[in-house]
Design an enzyme around this catalytic site. Structure first.
Site, PDB file in Angstrom:
ATOM      1  N   HIS A 264       0.832  -1.204   0.000  1.00 32.64           N
ATOM      2  CA  HIS A 264       0.000   0.000   0.000  1.00 32.64           C
ATOM      3  C   HIS A 264       0.874   1.265   0.000  1.00 32.64           C
ATOM      4  O   HIS A 264       0.725   2.142  -0.862  1.00 32.64           O
ATOM      5  CB  HIS A 264      -0.907  -0.040   1.234  1.00 32.64           C
ATOM      6  CG  HIS A 264      -1.811   1.138   1.364  1.00 32.64           C
ATOM      7  ND1 HIS A 264      -3.133   1.098   1.017  1.00 32.64           N
ATOM      8  CD2 HIS A 264      -1.594   2.408   1.794  1.00 32.64           C
ATOM      9  CE1 HIS A 264      -3.700   2.275   1.216  1.00 32.64           C
ATOM     10  NE2 HIS A 264      -2.775   3.089   1.699  1.00 32.64           N
ATOM     11  N   GLU A 265       1.785   1.336   0.952  1.00 32.09           N
ATOM     12  CA  GLU A 265       2.599   2.549   1.067  1.00 32.09           C
ATOM     13  C   GLU A 265       3.516   2.720  -0.132  1.00 32.09           C
ATOM     14  O   GLU A 265       3.821   3.839  -0.538  1.00 32.09           O
ATOM     15  CB  GLU A 265       3.387   2.551   2.379  1.00 32.09           C
ATOM     16  CG  GLU A 265       2.547   2.451   3.657  1.00 32.09           C
ATOM     17  CD  GLU A 265       1.419   3.488   3.762  1.00 32.09           C
ATOM     18  OE1 GLU A 265       1.508   4.552   3.115  1.00 32.09           O
ATOM     19  OE2 GLU A 265       0.431   3.207   4.476  1.00 32.09           O
ATOM     20  N   HIS A 268       1.724   4.683  -2.760  1.00 33.83           N
ATOM     21  CA  HIS A 268       1.889   6.124  -2.524  1.00 33.83           C
ATOM     22  C   HIS A 268       3.302   6.565  -2.910  1.00 33.83           C
ATOM     23  O   HIS A 268       3.500   7.599  -3.539  1.00 33.83           O
ATOM     24  CB  HIS A 268       1.672   6.442  -1.043  1.00 33.83           C
ATOM     25  CG  HIS A 268       0.245   6.369  -0.581  1.00 33.83           C
ATOM     26  ND1 HIS A 268      -0.762   7.119  -1.142  1.00 33.83           N
ATOM     27  CD2 HIS A 268      -0.343   5.647   0.408  1.00 33.83           C
ATOM     28  CE1 HIS A 268      -1.913   6.867  -0.514  1.00 33.83           C
ATOM     29  NE2 HIS A 268      -1.686   5.968   0.431  1.00 33.83           N
ATOM     30  N   GLU A 294      -4.625   7.861  -3.050  1.00 31.50           N
ATOM     31  CA  GLU A 294      -5.077   6.584  -2.505  1.00 31.50           C
ATOM     32  C   GLU A 294      -5.388   5.590  -3.627  1.00 31.50           C
ATOM     33  O   GLU A 294      -5.271   4.371  -3.424  1.00 31.50           O
ATOM     34  CB  GLU A 294      -6.313   6.816  -1.627  1.00 31.50           C
ATOM     35  CG  GLU A 294      -6.710   5.638  -0.770  1.00 31.50           C
ATOM     36  CD  GLU A 294      -5.760   5.395   0.400  1.00 31.50           C
ATOM     37  OE1 GLU A 294      -4.819   6.171   0.604  1.00 31.50           O
ATOM     38  OE2 GLU A 294      -5.971   4.397   1.114  1.00 31.50           O
TER      39      GLU A 294
END
Lengths: 499, 499
Positions: A264-265, A268, A294
């Site tokens: 997820h990170e 980003h 997101e």
């Protein structure tokens, strides 16, 4: 470019330097700072916020902006210079609505509230956080008044994260998906449950880190221009397009938080690293909106990282790292990482239930801002609404109203963007597939470059040149909508649960 | 206190917030930043340095200082308020000699030079560092001219680290000890060599860290108000008296660097943590001079950490951590950690040879500033002088002229303070012993509180209220001198080498 534009740029870069320095202070606070540092860190952040805000809202900025605007009138809308002037004019109009003292006070208050919240969560004690939360919500109401709004105070706060989007638009989007989500979850709850017990057993922390790092390196996160650290509440931040930090929370007895958290990170992070070097050090060198940001993290975490193709490549590697998984089949593992279950913690929620968590916060935040819910009553309001949405009540505050960091940070209006990101992730991914139908096969071979390059070219490189809506329409030919996401969920979980 | 003094204090605290933020940026650069971040970090540091310098050298500071000075005329010399005004007046007079642009340029140049030096050292390639070093020495010469000096340009730079001390004084102190050091080393070199092979074998890195952390916790370094991280070149820094960071370099095959390095940095750290909370966030919340600071690190590293009493307590614990040392006797281990040997790397030098390394740099720096040595020739000059002092020539630049970080950071005039710290460490320790003769027995029992409390009371709590010379005279009744240090070395190594 002309001399006025260059002078503007030099001024803006100084301000960005201060803001990026402040971002490092926040990052260090979450990753390395000892408890004793909290009070002085709040003072340091407050001073930097104030100076950055004063420099940006000064008459100098206005004069340089006006002079530069005349120089760039003949430039293309898409050009760096025209975009810089256009976007910074909007930023300036917004920022000058907030007095520097308010910005400094909010910075100090939220920096201090972070430690208060963290301790209250640890102690499962909402009342310990209440006084800080009351102060912060008071400041949020003031901030909404200072920024101004036509319809609802939430509009003013939402606009900070999604330029140009209104509460009514979000409400329409959420209302359209909510019954379909409820139907889907209901159907799943009647199907045979998935077994994910193999994910919940002891996993060595260093090996978890090594494996997750291997995955995000393969994705394309660049460790020459980025780093990873441990944090209680995982996040991604950057101080330059060439210095992007991702953080991870480890659970010694559950594979998901670190593994999918790091995917997820890194989503980003690859956005931040993909911003054009031409925008480096300027106010445009950021993601354009939190929803678009997101969309990137959720794409790499879910659409890629929870796909069967991905695990056909990754499971054998995971089994090498953790031989205790040797007997798990691809099919069972794929189902396990996609298990749908009503649960208390948003960040650990599956794709099907996730947006319901967001809708809950979206509704509560609106009522807190108008005063329809008193701050002292928000724990009960949370528990009641949670029960109405999920059919269960949080057994303590850590699993309920205290679970998220955002309110302690004054980040009201922020949650909605998580759900918007889920919708956009599918809208964008579908476009990438149209352009490159080979992407799923490549993912199944551990090749992620075609997808990343498409995201770089269509989204990342532009930084903040376009609003989220402009960008989405450029890419997909339409605005944000929930149909594609619901269709994606229905197909995926229909397959998994035999619906 | 009066309103003017309070206004001054508020202004100074804002400036300290900026400086402490800049210190965090430097710390992160050494501990966590990916390579790609170097260019933007240099810009961020440059902006913060410039803003901090502009705010401090502004007319506002001068006005507030003058108004506050009138308010505090009746205060005691030792009071916070009188000390604040007195010391900040001196700081202001010094800082206003440097234009903000010069400060910003120097900050950017040195931030960039750090990466250049690190790579050049790795490649053992002095020429790759030469252009950056030439620019920096040019700026050092300019800085000396801007600050002004009577006798020697080195005076201007030395004064930044040792307020009020002159090059001639240092030269006298160094000249007094140099022949005695040479005699001592010569006598030792004729004695039976010490075997330290047990220190040079594989030691697990995590266990090294755990053991060293246990030691510095026992010393009294407070991890509620401090933290430890890894760095290529170990150092200590602080962003608050309640947020002090120490860093460590690990060698997988040698116990000394991490163990004694952590003791050393904790000595600095306990100084920073011991500064009075009444001075927190002000310009007085620092060590008073680098020599005094170094006296603390060298005391905990050498006088305590290399004493036989300390190891009578610590060796059994070390043997529990590393059973490979089970057969080593206390006597042999004590001798090993005190082995005297002519070596190339200053930070790894023993107590007897250490100051010779400093005298070498002290002499070279003076000649670089006057131009008596051209920058392009300093590698050869280093090697020649090293041969004259130690009877051997560095085989490459990493073991020679490139070994230290200081010149890349523009820290000229800094090295002398290391040797002064060694002298002061013994002068202060002797006073602590007079007050508390039980200290050596306590150390042998793993009790360090009496010593730390004495240091807190006599040195740490005062921050920068007194100059190094004032402080030393308050404590010892005399100024800095080398006799005590030579006597300490002679007794210690006389015992070890049977001289």
């Amino acid at each position: 470019m002309g001399a006025h534009y260059e002078a503007l740029l030099a001024h803006l870069k100084e301000i960005s330097n201060i803001r990026n320095a402040a971002a490092l202070l926040s990052y260090d606070q979450e990753t390395a700072m000892p408890p004793g540092g909290a009070a002085s860190r709040a003072q340091q952040l407050s001073t930097l916020s104030k100076i950055g805000h004063e420099m940006f809202t000064s008459g100098k900025t206005s004069e340089l902006l006006n002079a530069a605007a005349e120089e760039v009138t003949s430039e293309d809308y898409d050009s760096d210079a025209a975009s810089m002037v256009r976007v910074v004019q909007e930023d300036y109009a917004e920022a000058t609505k907030l007095p520097s003292d308010f910005v400094a006070d909010l910075s100090r208050e939220t920096s201090l509230a972070h430690a208060t919240w963290a301790k209250a969560r640890q102690d499962k004690d909402f009342k310990a956080f209440l006084p800080a939360l009351e102060r912060i919500i008071g400041m949020m109401q003031k901030q909404a008044d200072l920024i101004g709004y036509e319809d609802h105070p939430y509009d003013a706060l939402l606009g900070q994260y999604e330029r140009g989007m209104t509460t009514a638009q979000v409400r329409d989007i959420f209302d359209a998906q909510r019954p379909k989500l409820v139907d889907l979850i209901s159907a799943i709850s009647e199907a045979t449950p998935v077994d994910d017990s193999m994910l919940k057993q002891p996993f060595d922390r260093d090996k978890q880190r090594d494996f997750a790092l291997e995955v995000v390196k393969a994705y394309g996160f660049d460790f020459e221009r980025g780093a990873q650290a441990q944090a209680v509440h995982p996040f991604c931040t950057s101080f330059s397009v060439n210095d992007v930090r991702i953080t991870t929370r480890f659970n010694d007895n559950w594979l998901n938080p670190a593994l999918f958290g790091m995917m997820h990170e890194s989503g980003h992070g690859m956005y931040n690293q993909g911003i054009g070097q031409n925008l480096e050090g300027t106010p445009l060198a950021e993601g354009t909106s939190l929803g678009v940001h997101e969309s990137q993290s959720r794409m790499w975490e879910n659409i890629v990282g929870r796909s069967k193709g991905f695990w056909s490549w990754a499971l054998p590697k995971l089994q090498e790292t953790f031989p205790q998984l040797n007997d798990v089949s691809l099919d069972d593992f794929y189902k396990a990482v996609n298990k749908v279950e009503r649960s208390f913690i948003r960040v650990e929620a599956d794709e099907a239930t996730y947006n319901l968590h967001i809708i809950l916060r979206f509704e509560l935040e609106q009522d807190l801002l108008t005063g329809a819910i008193k701050v002292a009553d928000v724990r009960d309001a949370w528990n009641d609404k949670f029960n109405a949405f999920f059919g269960m009540t949080p057994p303590d505050d850590a699993l309920g109203v205290l679970q998220d960091v955002h309110w302690s940070g004054g980040l009201f209006g922020y949650f909605a963007t998580y759900a918007l990101g889920n919708l956009l992730s599918v809208q964008y991914y579908n476009e990438a597939l149209k352009a490159h139908p080979s992407i799923p096969d490549e993912i199944a071979n551990g090749q992620f470059n075609t997808l990343l390059t498409w995201l770089n070219q269509n989204i990342h490189q532009h930084g903040r040149k376009y609003t989220g809506d402009e960008l989405t329409r450029r890419i997909t030919g339409e605005g944000i909508q929930s149909d594609s996401y619901i269709q994606y969920l229905t197909e995926k979980f229909g397959g998994i649960y035999g619906l």
